[in-house]
Design a protein around this motif. Sequence first.
Motif, mmCIF file in Angstrom:
data_model
loop_
_atom_site.group_PDB
_atom_site.id
_atom_site.type_symbol
_atom_site.label_atom_id
_atom_site.label_comp_id
_atom_site.label_asym_id
_atom_site.label_seq_id
_atom_site.Cartn_x
_atom_site.Cartn_y
_atom_site.Cartn_z
ATOM 1 N N ASP A 109 20.838 12.010 2.980
ATOM 2 C CA ASP A 109 19.971 13.191 3.118
ATOM 3 C C ASP A 109 18.631 12.778 3.727
ATOM 4 O OD1 ASP A 109 18.345 15.384 2.879
ATOM 5 O OD2 ASP A 109 19.056 15.928 0.881
ATOM 6 N N LEU A 110 18.481 13.092 5.004
ATOM 7 C CA LEU A 110 17.260 12.660 5.700
ATOM 8 C C LEU A 110 16.028 13.412 5.225
ATOM 9 C CD1 LEU A 110 18.592 12.195 9.347
ATOM 10 C CD2 LEU A 110 18.335 10.498 7.538
ATOM 11 N N ALA A 111 16.214 14.514 4.519
ATOM 12 C CA ALA A 111 15.064 15.282 4.027
ATOM 13 C C ALA A 111 14.559 14.751 2.685
ATOM 14 C CB ALA A 111 15.449 16.749 3.883
ATOM 15 N N ALA A 112 15.336 13.911 2.048
ATOM 16 C CA ALA A 112 14.939 13.418 0.715
ATOM 17 C C ALA A 112 13.803 12.411 0.837
ATOM 18 C CB ALA A 112 16.139 12.775 0.027
ATOM 19 N N ALA A 113 12.944 12.387 -0.172
ATOM 20 C CA ALA A 113 11.877 11.384 -0.217
ATOM 21 C C ALA A 113 11.842 10.786 -1.620
ATOM 22 C CB ALA A 113 10.539 12.025 0.125
ATOM 23 N N PHE A 114 11.410 9.559 -1.694
ATOM 24 C CA PHE A 114 11.428 8.836 -2.973
ATOM 25 C C PHE A 114 10.047 8.305 -3.302
ATOM 26 C CE2 PHE A 114 15.664 8.990 -1.362
ATOM 27 C CZ PHE A 114 16.436 9.239 -2.488
ATOM 28 N N ARG A 161 0.820 -1.215 0.000
ATOM 29 C CA ARG A 161 0.000 0.000 0.000
ATOM 30 C C ARG A 161 0.858 1.271 0.000
ATOM 31 N NH1 ARG A 161 -5.305 0.169 1.376
ATOM 32 N NH2 ARG A 161 -6.366 -1.833 1.361
ATOM 33 N N ARG A 162 1.530 1.499 1.094
ATOM 34 C CA ARG A 162 2.301 2.742 1.229
ATOM 35 C C ARG A 162 3.763 2.373 1.443
ATOM 36 N NH1 ARG A 162 -0.160 7.516 3.217
ATOM 37 N NH2 ARG A 162 1.366 9.138 3.697
ATOM 38 N N PRO A 163 4.616 2.626 0.457
ATOM 39 C CA PRO A 163 6.016 2.201 0.602
ATOM 40 C C PRO A 163 6.733 2.950 1.718
ATOM 41 C CG PRO A 163 5.745 3.559 -1.355
ATOM 42 C CD PRO A 163 4.380 3.331 -0.810
ATOM 43 N N GLN A 164 7.517 2.212 2.488
ATOM 44 C CA GLN A 164 8.321 2.859 3.522
ATOM 45 C C GLN A 164 9.550 3.481 2.877
ATOM 46 O OE1 GLN A 164 9.184 0.845 7.181
ATOM 47 N NE2 GLN A 164 7.411 -0.500 6.972
ATOM 48 N N GLN A 165 9.857 4.689 3.301
ATOM 49 C CA GLN A 165 11.005 5.381 2.720
ATOM 50 C C GLN A 165 12.300 4.592 2.947
ATOM 51 O OE1 GLN A 165 11.352 8.249 0.773
ATOM 52 N NE2 GLN A 165 9.159 7.893 0.497
ATOM 53 N N GLY A 166 12.388 3.901 4.060
ATOM 54 C CA GLY A 166 13.597 3.115 4.326
ATOM 55 C C GLY A 166 13.822 2.058 3.256
ATOM 56 N N ASN A 167 12.756 1.409 2.836
ATOM 57 C CA ASN A 167 12.892 0.385 1.795
ATOM 58 C C ASN A 167 13.231 1.014 0.439
ATOM 59 O OD1 ASN A 167 12.403 -1.843 3.442
ATOM 60 N ND2 ASN A 167 10.190 -1.537 3.326
ATOM 61 N N LEU A 168 12.604 2.149 0.132
ATOM 62 C CA LEU A 168 12.904 2.811 -1.149
ATOM 63 C C LEU A 168 14.344 3.333 -1.161
ATOM 64 C CD1 LEU A 168 9.607 4.790 -1.941
ATOM 65 C CD2 LEU A 168 10.322 2.548 -2.787
ATOM 66 N N ARG A 169 14.781 3.848 -0.025
ATOM 67 C CA ARG A 169 16.173 4.332 0.054
ATOM 68 C C ARG A 169 17.167 3.197 -0.191
ATOM 69 N NH1 ARG A 169 17.452 9.179 2.997
ATOM 70 N NH2 ARG A 169 15.568 10.385 3.365
ATOM 71 N N LEU A 188 25.385 8.953 -13.555
ATOM 72 C CA LEU A 188 25.379 10.256 -12.880
ATOM 73 C C LEU A 188 24.127 10.406 -12.013
ATOM 74 C CD1 LEU A 188 26.528 12.523 -15.849
ATOM 75 C CD2 LEU A 188 27.779 12.134 -13.755
ATOM 76 N N ASN A 189 22.990 10.119 -12.617
ATOM 77 C CA ASN A 189 21.713 10.257 -11.901
ATOM 78 C C ASN A 189 21.664 9.357 -10.673
ATOM 79 O OD1 ASN A 189 19.245 11.689 -12.008
ATOM 80 N ND2 ASN A 189 19.023 11.171 -14.176
ATOM 81 N N LEU A 190 22.070 8.120 -10.887
ATOM 82 C CA LEU A 190 21.965 7.143 -9.800
ATOM 83 C C LEU A 190 22.929 7.443 -8.659
ATOM 84 C CD1 LEU A 190 21.583 3.469 -11.047
ATOM 85 C CD2 LEU A 190 20.313 4.597 -9.224
ATOM 86 N N GLN A 191 24.139 7.888 -9.012
ATOM 87 C CA GLN A 191 25.076 8.162 -7.925
ATOM 88 C C GLN A 191 24.556 9.301 -7.054
ATOM 89 O OE1 GLN A 191 29.379 9.938 -7.440
ATOM 90 N NE2 GLN A 191 29.590 7.877 -8.274
ATOM 91 N N GLU A 192 23.934 10.310 -7.700
ATOM 92 C CA GLU A 192 23.380 11.415 -6.920
ATOM 93 C C GLU A 192 22.219 10.933 -6.045
ATOM 94 O OE1 GLU A 192 24.638 14.281 -6.594
ATOM 95 O OE2 GLU A 192 23.042 15.288 -5.485
ATOM 96 N N GLN A 193 21.353 10.130 -6.636
ATOM 97 C CA GLN A 193 20.201 9.648 -5.861
ATOM 98 C C GLN A 193 20.653 8.721 -4.735
ATOM 99 O OE1 GLN A 193 16.395 9.057 -7.228
ATOM 100 N NE2 GLN A 193 16.694 9.933 -9.256
ATOM 101 N N ARG A 194 21.681 7.951 -5.007
ATOM 102 C CA ARG A 194 22.216 7.081 -3.949
ATOM 103 C C ARG A 194 22.741 7.937 -2.791
ATOM 104 N NH1 ARG A 194 27.836 6.410 -1.987
ATOM 105 N NH2 ARG A 194 27.302 5.223 -0.174
ATOM 106 N N HIS A 195 23.367 9.048 -3.137
ATOM 107 C CA HIS A 195 23.892 9.924 -2.095
ATOM 108 C C HIS A 195 22.741 10.495 -1.264
ATOM 109 C CE1 HIS A 195 26.517 12.990 -0.275
ATOM 110 N NE2 HIS A 195 27.461 12.130 -0.564
#
Lengths: 101, 174
Positions: free
Chosen positions: B125-130, B23-31, B113-120
Amino acid sequence: MKPAEVAEAAKKLLDPKKLPLPEKPKVVDIRVRPYVDHTGEDALEVWIILAEGTTSADWNVDNIRAIRRAISDALLSAGIEEFPYTRFGTRSEIEEAGIEV
Amino acid sequence: MARQPLFRQYIQQARRLARLDPRRPQQGNLRRAVSTAYYALFHFLIDQSSRLFVGSTGERESFRRVLVRAYGHSEMLSVARTFRGGTLPATITRLVGTLPVPPVLRNLAELFLNLQEQRHLADYDLAAAFLRQDVLALIDDVERAVADWATIRTEPAARFFLICLLVWEKIRNK
């Protein structure tokens, strides 16, 4: 150009009505703002806003790559070398996740 | 059953993580999915590059396992930045000639490039959401990039890209 000016120029270039985008998924808006990546390089944050109800079938690699390619080519051909870090979402998903675009 | 290469295990693991929580993905799993997808691509590239340098038969496989420790994220990022533009610097082309960068390689460079930034963002970055679908599309893109590699792996630009991943900082301005 200053980062804000680059972002402004990019915003004008990345008009979904003018870019050669695939028919699906329907891009309803492209939001651009200045960004500094984790290495300290000036870059662009680009959010591609997709129409509500976009299906996962339309949200496929070929279509996403075509959108990314259109964005990247438009910027490079205008001499904008700042890398566009692209992310995709519908407006409702973005709002629900609390992401400001 | 033959063991799958690490990068392929990571692609599968990333997809499993992104699909958890129906239903609602946990940010920890998406990270963790984003981070794992990045490492899938990272390990795929160093696998291909190290095989080009030393091969993988007999004792060369053990040499290769040592060599892979030498690859660095920032050096690989710098290579991806160079290749994404489609043209290589004059310091390189004067020695190797014009090497047209095929679209598949440009896509791969931009994905890195995109993935390395998103991985970072995902890792620090605790403020980021996916968003789940955005993450799943990235994972699909990694899988496609791996599959597409077979279509360009013998092209000069692709082979040179693999070489640069290890030695870019030593050759870029020579």
